[in-house]
Scaffold this active site. Structure first.
Site, mmCIF file in Angstrom:
data_model
loop_
_atom_site.group_PDB
_atom_site.id
_atom_site.type_symbol
_atom_site.label_atom_id
_atom_site.label_comp_id
_atom_site.label_asym_id
_atom_site.label_seq_id
_atom_site.Cartn_x
_atom_site.Cartn_y
_atom_site.Cartn_z
ATOM 1 N N GLY A 1 7.087 -62.997 -58.899
ATOM 2 C CA GLY A 1 6.465 -63.165 -60.212
ATOM 3 C C GLY A 1 5.033 -63.639 -60.153
ATOM 4 N N LEU B 1 2.514 -62.161 -61.661
ATOM 5 C CA LEU B 1 1.974 -60.893 -61.176
ATOM 6 C C LEU B 1 0.447 -60.863 -61.186
ATOM 7 C CD1 LEU B 1 4.416 -58.482 -63.032
ATOM 8 C CD2 LEU B 1 4.646 -59.502 -60.761
ATOM 9 N N HIS C 1 0.359 -56.804 -57.023
ATOM 10 C CA HIS C 1 1.699 -56.320 -57.406
ATOM 11 C C HIS C 1 1.577 -55.009 -58.186
ATOM 12 C CE1 HIS C 1 2.484 -60.822 -57.318
ATOM 13 N NE2 HIS C 1 3.370 -60.358 -56.462
ATOM 14 N N MET D 1 0.224 -55.412 -47.681
ATOM 15 C CA MET D 1 -0.160 -55.712 -46.299
ATOM 16 C C MET D 1 -0.853 -57.071 -46.162
ATOM 17 S SD MET D 1 0.785 -53.889 -43.795
ATOM 18 C CE MET D 1 -0.418 -54.013 -42.460
ATOM 19 N N ASP E 1 0.661 -59.683 -46.534
ATOM 20 C CA ASP E 1 1.704 -60.335 -45.739
ATOM 21 C C ASP E 1 2.156 -59.355 -44.656
ATOM 22 O OD1 ASP E 1 1.680 -62.571 -47.368
ATOM 23 O OD2 ASP E 1 3.104 -61.711 -48.767
ATOM 24 N N GLN F 1 5.263 -60.178 -42.824
ATOM 25 C CA GLN F 1 6.459 -59.903 -43.632
ATOM 26 C C GLN F 1 6.828 -58.420 -43.546
ATOM 27 O OE1 GLN F 1 7.666 -61.723 -47.566
ATOM 28 N NE2 GLN F 1 6.552 -59.974 -48.358
ATOM 29 N N SER G 1 -3.739 -63.056 -54.773
ATOM 30 C CA SER G 1 -2.520 -63.800 -54.448
ATOM 31 C C SER G 1 -2.139 -64.644 -55.650
ATOM 32 C CB SER G 1 -2.787 -64.718 -53.247
ATOM 33 O OG SER G 1 -1.787 -65.697 -53.153
#
Ligand code: PAF
Length: 282
Positions: free
Chosen positions: A31, A33, A37, A149, A151, A154, A186
């Site tokens: 969330g 956003l 996102h 990307m 992260d 991740q 972010s």
């Protein structure tokens, strides 16, 4: 746009979509956003019949001294942004449904790629990410799932999870979205003070200096890392958590400057820890 909060309802709806022959794209989020996102949504909309965004601030991936309580949340704002971006379904489960018992009888333990970068400074973080994603993929049943990307670690870990557990979902990495001054978008950027926000673009600048040095033939890893650190320390009040260079996606030490590498940095400000990276093909 549908909002589904129950796990059973989401599974039933995913099954119905599948029986109608519709492909499901999944954008997993916590969330608050931002454009990063929305870029994932944009990419996902190109390839899928129905787009499901999950919004769940996953307690399992935060350490005891981390920012779970401070993590920004605003469901109404997210709902508006998601609807405008063309999301078809928001899956918004409660923590009590995702983790009904205090002691979890099964969690996922990630063994590779986690002793470096964020995995090293955030012990157990990727176990929490992997556990929630295995659950979300079993609930949303996506054909493709989209990850930024920013992260990059991740992305590498999640690809390994779906491969090792034979989960039939394609992981699609999407390029980092940046503010005009280069700062990676972010959800945590709102926790920067005004002054820190002015300083934070120095992180990406430092990575660009590394890229320039490497493309100019600098292959001494310590020299490159020191260049990055100097730039961050000179231009910000942040504390460096790490500046590292690894092979990507293996995240192993670089032996020769060939193939794909990642230069990654994490910097702690007063109320936000920011990460960024560049990947290069040499
Ligand atoms: O990147 C995130 O926002 C989270 O780690 C994710 C993938 C939604 C899992 O909680």
């Amino acid at each position: 746009m549908k909002i589904i909060t129950s796990i059973k309802d989401m599974q039933r709806y995913a099954q119905q979509l599948k029986s109608e022959g519709k492909s499901i794209g999944h954008v997993p989020t916590m969330g608050y956003l931002h454009e990063g996102h929305l870029r994932l949504v944009h990419e996902a909309k190109k390839d899928n019949g129905v787009l499901v965004m999950s919004i769940f601030v996953n307690p399992l991936q935060f350490g005891p001294n981390e920012d779970f309580d401070k993590y920004p949340r605003d469901f109404e704002r997210d709902e508006r942004l998601a609807e405008n971006a063309g999301v078809n379904v928001i899956f918004y489960p409660g923590a009590e449904d995702m983790y009904p018992s205090k002691v979890l009888s099964v969690t996922v333990k990630v063994n590779d790629r986690v002793d470096v970068l964020c995995g090293k400074s955030r012990e157990g973080h990727f176990d929490g990410v992997a556990t929630v994603l295995v659950k979300l993929f079993n609930i949303v049943m996506p054909d493709k799932a989209y990850f930024g990307m920013k992260d990059a670690q991740q992305v590498a870990v999640v690809k390994a999870v779906v491969e090792d557990f034979n989960i039939p979902v394609e992981i699609v990495p999407v390029k980092t979205v940046r503010e005009e001054d280069g700062l990676a978008k972010s959800s945590r950027n709102v926790n920067l003070t005004g002054q820190e926000r002015q300083q934070a673009p120095a992180i990406y600048e430092s990575l660009q200096l590394a890229e320039k040095a490497i493309t100019n033939g600098e292959y001494n890893l310590n020299q490159i890392k020191n260049k990055v650190k100097d730039h961050i320390l000179t231009n910000t009040d942040g504390k460096i958590d790490y500046v590292e260079i690894y092979s990507y996606p293996e995240l192993k030490p670089v032996e020769s400057m060939r193939g794909d590498i990642i230069v990654a940095a994490a910097v702690r400000f007063a109320n936000a820890r920011l990460i960024d990276n560049i990947t290069l093909s040499l």
